[in-house]
Design an enzyme around this catalytic site. Sequence first.
Site, short mmCIF file in Angstrom:
data_model
loop_
_atom_site.label_atom_id
_atom_site.label_comp_id
_atom_site.label_asym_id
_atom_site.label_seq_id
_atom_site.Cartn_x
_atom_site.Cartn_y
_atom_site.Cartn_z
N GLY A 115 0.82 -1.20 0.00
CA GLY A 115 0.00 0.00 0.00
C GLY A 115 0.86 1.25 0.00
CG ASP A 140 -7.41 0.50 3.36
OD1 ASP A 140 -8.26 -0.27 3.85
OD2 ASP A 140 -6.35 0.79 3.94
NE ARG A 279 -28.04 -6.20 20.38
CZ ARG A 279 -28.99 -5.82 21.23
NH1 ARG A 279 -29.24 -4.54 21.39
NH2 ARG A 279 -29.68 -6.71 21.92
#
Length: 363
Positions: A115, A140, A279
């Site tokens: 990356g 990403d 939740r």
Amino acid sequence: MKKAIAILTAGGDCPGLNAVIRAVTKKAIIEYGMEVIGIEDGYEGLIHDRHRKLTYEDVSGILTLGGTILGTSNTANPYKYAAREGAKPSFNDLSKVAIRNLEKMDIDCLICVGGDGTLHSAYKLYRDGVPVIGIPKTIDNDIMGTDVTFGFDSAVWIATEGIDRLHTTAQSHHRVMIIEVMGREAGWIALYSGVAGGGDIILIPEIPYDIDIIAQVVKERQRHGKKFSIVVVAEGARPKGGDTVVNRVVKGSAYPVRLGGIGFALGRQIEGLAGLETRTVVMGHLLRGGTPTPFDRILATRLGTKAVDMAKKKEFGRMVGVEGNLFVKVPLKKAASGSKLVPLDHPLIKSARSIGTSFGDRK
Ligand code: F6P
């Protein structure tokens, strides 16, 4: 004279790393009769001189395997290497050690798969005289100079699968379900999986949110008979005028901040403001594991074989990237120049807004 290339995988792992190691090794051996050396655990192995020869047999049968057979490290940086003794980490420049180790290997090219952090070190090594070629990888999808990275499609697929499964339980229990996904400062995974999974609210770092608007959207859905809501939130999302939530600081890492936890903070706020049971599920490292999608296998194979062609032609100091339908040679300097964020006028944001998806900034 026999030519040799070395390959390392560095930074966080992602699906497709083994596919790229296989592509590089097979192509180099079959087409060019080169020798391939695999450096273990990214720059960690380069600094500590840990490597092994990769044979055809070593890489046969690994196409579908998650992770990386070479191992990786997302803390080791040859130019800022953390000494681990004592409480306070200190950093040393060990690039000369790394370069000496490479010279001992007697290679013609080093292929760095990683990356932006990895490619930044790769660029520095190139500036210091190492013949380097970069291959972009990361879930990403935030690397400059390439439209897409392998790992991203697999992560989106897994996140979408998660959203689909949470949709049914949200619906059955009339709850708000928040799904937090990785992505660092970029919202690519949240945007793509949020749209693919039909998220009602998608929160990305590029668009700071307003919690009151989120609560209004949830309540309005309820008024219209939708007693549940799905919120997809990127780990790097933040409220207007507020900060990101830091999960931990990895002492000794050149890039110490690890994001995470925004989903729980949001959950408490939404429950309080909208009065609906809420939740939170954090997808986390699940997005980085397992077998790559066909798209990522193909992309990794094509990038790996292109990189070997570039090595053969001595086209160093560049990364092989994707622009539209073309493979392009991107200067490492550009690839290392920062994170590629989601542009605010991205067509997917426009499409999502046009079908009523909220980004938490307006209803
Ligand atoms: O860059 C890939 C990534 O998975 C990010 O999405 C995430 O923020 C980070 O790595 C997590 O790093 P670690 O594996 O050190 O927790």
